[in-house]
Design an enzyme around this catalytic site. Structure first.
Site, short mmCIF file in Angstrom:
data_model
loop_
_atom_site.label_atom_id
_atom_site.label_comp_id
_atom_site.label_asym_id
_atom_site.label_seq_id
_atom_site.Cartn_x
_atom_site.Cartn_y
_atom_site.Cartn_z
N HIS A 49 -87.87 24.43 -4.38
CA HIS A 49 -87.52 25.32 -3.62
C HIS A 49 -85.97 25.36 -4.08
O HIS A 49 -85.47 24.38 -4.55
CB HIS A 49 -87.61 25.16 -2.22
P1 TYD Z 1 -89.56 20.66 2.33
O1 TYD Z 1 -87.97 20.75 2.50
O2 TYD Z 1 -90.27 21.72 1.80
O3 TYD Z 1 -90.10 19.08 1.64
P2 TYD Z 1 -89.81 18.76 0.23
O4 TYD Z 1 -88.71 19.51 -0.70
O5 TYD Z 1 -89.21 17.47 0.09
O6 TYD Z 1 -91.30 18.96 -0.34
O7 TYD Z 1 -90.04 20.13 3.59
C1 TYD Z 1 -91.43 20.03 4.22
C2 TYD Z 1 -91.81 20.10 5.49
O8 TYD Z 1 -91.07 19.43 6.40
C3 TYD Z 1 -91.51 21.95 5.84
O9 TYD Z 1 -92.51 22.09 6.91
C4 TYD Z 1 -90.47 21.47 6.82
C5 TYD Z 1 -90.31 20.11 7.30
N1 TYD Z 1 -88.87 19.45 7.34
C6 TYD Z 1 -88.22 19.41 8.71
O10 TYD Z 1 -89.00 19.84 9.66
N2 TYD Z 1 -87.12 18.97 8.79
C7 TYD Z 1 -86.36 18.66 7.63
O11 TYD Z 1 -85.24 18.06 7.64
C8 TYD Z 1 -86.98 18.67 6.41
C9 TYD Z 1 -86.56 18.44 5.20
C10 TYD Z 1 -88.31 19.06 6.44
#
Ligand code: TYD
Length: 133
Positions: A49
């Protein structure tokens, strides 16, 4: 701000080390959130992302992994394998974290609280957004 690796001061004694990220000279943003990622499944990638405004410092607190940063034109690859170095990620980069060693723990300092509206989760939308920027 360009993506860049920055050295983190480390205080070492015979009992171990303490790494420090402190003050405005160390980071070009104020930290509003710290989160960490672990127990990554073998072969899994994370990220995939971009953020519209969020700035981050990504650290391999333990283990190692690779971060691909894509600005919509080209991809730069950063290998993180020591807690003594952090990767500064400006807004507007599609990031993929991959090739995690077992037991890796990723620490992330972020400029803002979690906000889903700051994410761009479709690569196609990202490329369009990056072109229009
Ligand atoms: P995401 O940022 O997409 O994770 P990655 O990039 O590591 O794969 O986040 C995954 C899930 O976690 C998403 O549903 C949102 C949640 N999340 C939070 O609630 N708080 C946070 O600070 C982060 C980073 C993610």
């Amino acid at each position: 701000m360009q993506p860049q690796l920055i050295s983190l001061p480390v205080l070492r004694d015979r009992y171990g080390f303490i790494g420090v990220v402190e003050g405005q000279e160390a980071l070009p943003f104020e930290v509003r959130r710290f989160y960490f990622i672990g127990d990554v499944a073998p072969g899994a990638t994370r990220g995939s992302h971009a953020h519209r405004t969020l700035r981050q410092l990504i650290i391999a607190l333990s283990g190692s992994f690779v971060v691909d940063l894509d600005d919509g034109n080209s991809v730069e690859e950063f290998a993180l394998d020591t807690p003594h170095v952090g990767l500064l990620v400006p807004p507007g980069y599609w990031r993929t974290l991959r090739d995690f060693a077992p037991n890796t723990v990723v620490g992330v300092l972020a400029s803002h609280e979690y906000d889903e509206s700051d994410y761009i989760r479709s690569y196609r939308d990202f490329v369009e957004w990056a072109r229009a920027r």
